[in-house]
Design a protein around this motif. Structure first.
Motif, PDB file in Angstrom:
ATOM      1  N   ILE A 123       5.198 -10.684  -1.357  1.00 33.80           N
ATOM      2  CA  ILE A 123       4.502 -11.883  -1.812  1.00 33.80           C
ATOM      3  C   ILE A 123       3.326 -12.190  -0.905  1.00 33.80           C
ATOM      4  O   ILE A 123       2.226 -12.513  -1.373  1.00 33.80           O
ATOM      5  CB  ILE A 123       5.490 -13.067  -1.898  1.00 33.80           C
ATOM      6  N   SER A 124       3.514 -12.050   0.420  1.00 31.81           N
ATOM      7  CA  SER A 124       2.396 -12.396   1.295  1.00 31.81           C
ATOM      8  C   SER A 124       1.274 -11.381   1.152  1.00 31.81           C
ATOM      9  O   SER A 124       0.098 -11.734   1.274  1.00 31.81           O
ATOM     10  CB  SER A 124       2.854 -12.515   2.747  1.00 31.81           C
ATOM     11  N   PHE A 125       1.635 -10.156   0.850  1.00 35.80           N
ATOM     12  CA  PHE A 125       0.606  -9.141   0.577  1.00 35.80           C
ATOM     13  C   PHE A 125      -0.245  -9.560  -0.610  1.00 35.80           C
ATOM     14  O   PHE A 125      -1.478  -9.567  -0.561  1.00 35.80           O
ATOM     15  CB  PHE A 125       1.329  -7.828   0.272  1.00 35.80           C
ATOM     16  N   ALA A 126       0.426  -9.957  -1.690  1.00 34.17           N
ATOM     17  CA  ALA A 126      -0.298 -10.358  -2.897  1.00 34.17           C
ATOM     18  C   ALA A 126      -1.163 -11.581  -2.647  1.00 34.17           C
ATOM     19  O   ALA A 126      -2.333 -11.636  -3.040  1.00 34.17           O
ATOM     20  CB  ALA A 126       0.689 -10.634  -4.022  1.00 34.17           C
ATOM     21  N   THR A 127      -0.588 -12.588  -1.949  1.00 33.64           N
ATOM     22  CA  THR A 127      -1.370 -13.807  -1.764  1.00 33.64           C
ATOM     23  C   THR A 127      -2.532 -13.571  -0.812  1.00 33.64           C
ATOM     24  O   THR A 127      -3.596 -14.164  -0.963  1.00 33.64           O
ATOM     25  CB  THR A 127      -0.486 -14.944  -1.236  1.00 33.64           C
ATOM     26  N   THR A 128      -2.346 -12.669   0.176  1.00 31.63           N
ATOM     27  CA  THR A 128      -3.468 -12.361   1.064  1.00 31.63           C
ATOM     28  C   THR A 128      -4.592 -11.696   0.284  1.00 31.63           C
ATOM     29  O   THR A 128      -5.771 -12.034   0.471  1.00 31.63           O
ATOM     30  CB  THR A 128      -3.015 -11.434   2.207  1.00 31.63           C
ATOM     31  N   ALA A 129      -4.215 -10.788  -0.619  1.00 28.31           N
ATOM     32  CA  ALA A 129      -5.243 -10.142  -1.430  1.00 28.31           C
ATOM     33  C   ALA A 129      -5.986 -11.183  -2.263  1.00 28.31           C
ATOM     34  O   ALA A 129      -7.219 -11.164  -2.381  1.00 28.31           O
ATOM     35  CB  ALA A 129      -4.601  -9.105  -2.345  1.00 28.31           C
ATOM     36  N   LEU A 130      -5.237 -12.135  -2.813  1.00 28.96           N
ATOM     37  CA  LEU A 130      -5.862 -13.170  -3.630  1.00 28.96           C
ATOM     38  C   LEU A 130      -6.793 -14.040  -2.782  1.00 28.96           C
ATOM     39  O   LEU A 130      -7.898 -14.388  -3.205  1.00 28.96           O
ATOM     40  CB  LEU A 130      -4.757 -14.020  -4.249  1.00 28.96           C
ATOM     41  N   PHE A 131      -6.329 -14.344  -1.564  1.00 25.10           N
ATOM     42  CA  PHE A 131      -7.164 -15.160  -0.684  1.00 25.10           C
ATOM     43  C   PHE A 131      -8.446 -14.425  -0.351  1.00 25.10           C
ATOM     44  O   PHE A 131      -9.519 -15.037  -0.257  1.00 25.10           O
ATOM     45  CB  PHE A 131      -6.376 -15.485   0.584  1.00 25.10           C
ATOM     46  N   LEU A 132      -8.341 -13.114  -0.198  1.00 22.49           N
ATOM     47  CA  LEU A 132      -9.520 -12.307   0.099  1.00 22.49           C
ATOM     48  C   LEU A 132     -10.553 -12.429  -1.022  1.00 22.49           C
ATOM     49  O   LEU A 132     -11.755 -12.544  -0.783  1.00 22.49           O
ATOM     50  CB  LEU A 132      -9.080 -10.848   0.269  1.00 22.49           C
TER      51      LEU A 132
ATOM     52  N   ILE B   1      -8.135 -15.909   7.363  1.00 24.73           N
ATOM     53  CA  ILE B   1      -7.294 -14.922   6.675  1.00 24.73           C
ATOM     54  C   ILE B   1      -6.536 -14.066   7.685  1.00 24.73           C
ATOM     55  O   ILE B   1      -5.350 -13.759   7.494  1.00 24.73           O
ATOM     56  CB  ILE B   1      -8.132 -14.077   5.686  1.00 24.73           C
ATOM     57  N   ILE B   2      -7.180 -13.728   8.813  1.00 22.91           N
ATOM     58  CA  ILE B   2      -6.451 -12.978   9.836  1.00 22.91           C
ATOM     59  C   ILE B   2      -5.329 -13.845  10.416  1.00 22.91           C
ATOM     60  O   ILE B   2      -4.204 -13.379  10.654  1.00 22.91           O
ATOM     61  CB  ILE B   2      -7.414 -12.512  10.953  1.00 22.91           C
ATOM     62  N   GLY B   3      -5.627 -15.121  10.605  1.00 19.46           N
ATOM     63  CA  GLY B   3      -4.601 -16.030  11.103  1.00 19.46           C
ATOM     64  C   GLY B   3      -3.407 -16.088  10.174  1.00 19.46           C
ATOM     65  O   GLY B   3      -2.258 -16.033  10.609  1.00 19.46           O
ATOM     66  N   LEU B   4      -3.684 -16.170   8.856  1.00 22.75           N
ATOM     67  CA  LEU B   4      -2.575 -16.208   7.897  1.00 22.75           C
ATOM     68  C   LEU B   4      -1.777 -14.914   7.951  1.00 22.75           C
ATOM     69  O   LEU B   4      -0.544 -14.941   7.871  1.00 22.75           O
ATOM     70  CB  LEU B   4      -3.114 -16.439   6.488  1.00 22.75           C
TER      71      LEU B   4
END
Lengths: 540, 114
Positions: free
Chosen positions: B83-92, B29-32
């Motif tokens: 969008i990347s904020f939202a998807t990162t939250a989802l990945f979390l 997730i940090i890498g993304l």
């Protein structure tokens, strides 16, 4: 009235958006309201998309309807473009959506709090991706679609599902980043993201910048091929789809075709014959990638012993076939490929729904050898609340399931008399009409690939069918509800209708392919005034 | 300035790629996130790197990329960030669910040699 019809183009995006939002506002308690709204919206989508299809088909020649949001000029506006191809994809999405939703009502929508709203957003993202006329909005709708699909794939917290979803999310987030890189490279050189405008500007890009545009396009292409599950970048697919719940997998089966759609649309628009020095860029990659994907898919079909993964392998085969057929760059072959696309989307969705019903009557994974299960890491299989009221036993349900399975097998393997056979014939026949010239090697490669993959599919399906229906150790009758078997039957009947009505359907597909190969019509519809860039590379 | 920006993009992207190839979900997730920063700066740089030029036209003025910054990449970056904020939250969320259900933070849900 005509004013209303003009706005119909945006309805496939707005209807599910509104329905999904209302469902979330209504809260999880009012299940019957949510189900009713979901059914209303999904069946409205079927009606709307069929109307759009008729509109796209009726206007011959310039079959493109352009909807500019806010009525700005096309180069500034967010444009939605409806042509035959997008109308076809909209209809397929709506049909799959309706089938999967009806299937899910039996019990799957209770698996998680927000199954129904997510389902609507999934439809919205798909419809938007098919309608949009510029690259950046394609990215945005891809994200809407993917985010919803993450939610759907995750439904029912089960270890295998969460694990598969983790890979799925990581792969797709990375591919979204690649998409952004490619899009911004294209923008950096051409100064536009509108697809029609791009088609006009790419032929006149300066020679020293051409490589940069092509690299950008190639990166975007890789993203589409990841979605379409081409060979080296498609390993995420069978695991994710196999682990997803049945109705989610049914609707996900069209997600891989979004990649195919994007390749078809952008490749022919941007790198068609009129693209100057870039004409036909990347075509060889589609052919070789398609061939390898078919080969890998055929081996995977033979190697899997689990029905869910078998369906995933069938998606590989169908994606490979489509890429191969598109890569040949032949108008009639593309028409055949579109017919194949319609058939395979319906058949694979029916297969995913059917698998769930068949497996329900049996010990899950009984046909999988213990060793293989260990290797696949499915040791800790926990079935989804199986005890809870699985429904009534419909008389002769086993016979219906068996017939449905047989239909799926015939469709996926491409055997007569169903439409799978006609589709493969429609792909192959034009390749052999070369007159007196000797057949090129690619024709033989296509022929061998299609026949060999069909053979592999029929062998694997026969084996799975024998295991499931004849060699079942217990004589338990699968319990299912009418709402669960009806969508499967309807999907298969639609394939039957495609077979019976092959003439008109093929005519539609051929005119779709012809308009795709003449992108000037699309460009003129979106940009009525010729808008030539003043100097090349003028963005900087 | 070009050298600094390209070095920054390169370092972020390189670290991001290395991290998403690591076996722990947190590293992924940090890498993304690092990769998405790299991509955002890259998008921004496609509009040209100039200091002190506004992206907004003045009344009566004519749009000219010599005197104005290109506003479109900035708009694209904003969308991409959201969008990347939202998807990162989802990945979390997926990451936490996977950690809870499988009991390990390995991306495959189990340790390799066990």
């Amino acid at each position: 009235m005509t004013a209303w019809l003009d706005h119909l183009t945006i309805a496939p995006i707005l209807v599910p958006l509104l329905a999904g939002t209302l469902m979330i506002l209504a809260g999880g308690q009012r299940r019957s309201f949510r189900v009713g709204l979901g059914l209303l919206s999904t069946f409205a989508l079927v009606v709307i998309s069929v109307m759009l299809l008729q509109m796209a088909d009726a206007a011959d020649g310039a079959a493109t309807r352009v909807y500019r949001l806010g009525d700005w000029p096309s180069i500034f506006a967010i444009v939605l473009v409806l042509d035959r191809l997008s109308a076809l994809m909209l209809v397929l999405t709506a049909i799959l959506g309706a089938a999967a939703l009806v299937f899910s009502i039996a019990r799957w929508d209770r698996a998680g709090a927000n199954f129904l709203p997510l389902f609507q957003f999934q439809l919205m993202g798909l419809n938007g991706a098919f309608l949009t006329g510029d690259l950046f909005n394609l990215f945005v709708f891809f994200e809407v679609m993917l985010t919803a699909s993450f939610g759907l794939a995750l439904h029912g917290p089960e270890a295998a599902r969460v694990r598969a979803s983790l890979h799925y999310v990581a792969v797709n987030l990375t591919s979204s980043l690649l998409f952004l890189i490619g899009v911004s490279m294209i923008y950096g050189v051409t100064g536009t993201l509108n697809m029609a405008d791009l088609a006009e500007r790419i032929p006149v890009v300066a020679a020293e910048d051409r490589a940069l545009v092509e690299v950008g396009a190639a990166i975007v292409g890789v993203v589409f091929l990841i979605k379409a599950a081409m060979w080296p970048v498609g390993f995420w697919l069978p695991t994710t789809y196999g682990a997803a719940s049945a109705p989610a997998a049914g609707i996900l089966s069209i997600l891989s075709k979004v990649g195919i759609y994007a390749v078809l649309r952008l490749w022919l628009l941007l790198f068609g014959d009129s693209a100057g020095d870039s004409a036909g860029f990347g075509g060889d990659w589609l052919i070789y990638g398609g061939l390898v994907t078919i080969a890998f898919g055929s081996i995977a079909v033979l190697a899997t012993q689990n029905m869910g993964r078998l369906a995933g392998a069938c998606i590989f085969v169908s994606s490979g076939t489509l890429l191969l057929a598109i890569g040949t760059g032949h108008v009639s072959v593309t028409g055949g490929a579109l017919y194949y696309l319609a058939t395979s989307v319906l058949a694979i969705a029916a297969f995913y729904l059917l698998i769930e019903l068949v497996e329900r009557g049996r010990d899950v994974g009984a046909d999988v050898l213990a060793v293989t299960r260990e290797a696949y890491g499915e040791g800790e299989e926990e079935d989804f609340d199986e005890e809870e009221e699985p429904g009534i036993a419909i008389p002769a349900s086993k016979a219906i399931l068996g017939l449905g399975f047989m239909g799926c097998a015939l469709l996926l393997a491409g055997l007569p008399p169903l439409s799978g056979f006609l589709a493969k014939l429609a792909i192959l026949a034009p390749l052999f009409e070369t007159g007196n010239e000797p057949l090129p090697d690619t024709t033989w490669a296509v022929l061998i690939a299609l026949i060999a993959s069909g053979l592999a599919t029929i062998v694997a399906m026969t084996r799975a069918g024998i295991d499931a229906f004849w060699a079942a150790s217990t004589e338990s009758v699968p319990m299912m509800r009418l709402t669960e078997i009806t969508p499967v039957i309807v999907l298969l009947l639609l394939c039957g209708a495609l077979t019976v009505q092959a003439g008109p359907v093929m005519r539609y597909m051929q005119s779709t392919a012809e308009s795709l190969y003449q992108p000037a019509g699309y460009v003129r519809a979106v940009l009525p005034v010729p808008h030539l860039p003043e100097t090349e590379g003028d963005a900087r | 300035m070009e050298a600094v920006v390209s070095l920054a993009i390169g370092m972020l992207a390189g670290s991001g790629v290395w991290l998403i190839l690591r076996p722990r979900t947190f590293q992924v997730i940090i890498g993304l996130s690092l990769l998405s920063h790299a991509v955002n700066i890259f998008i921004f740089s496609t509009g040209g790197l100039r200091i002190g030029v506004p992206p907004i036209l003045e009344p009566g003025g004519v749009g000219d990329l010599a005197r104005h910054a290109d506003p479109l990449p900035q708009a694209l970056v904003l969308t991409a960030i959201v969008i990347s904020f939202a998807t990162t939250a989802l990945f979390l969320v997926v990451l936490l669910a996977a950690r809870g259900l499988t009991g390990t933070d390995h991306v495959d849900g189990r340790e390799r040699d066990q």
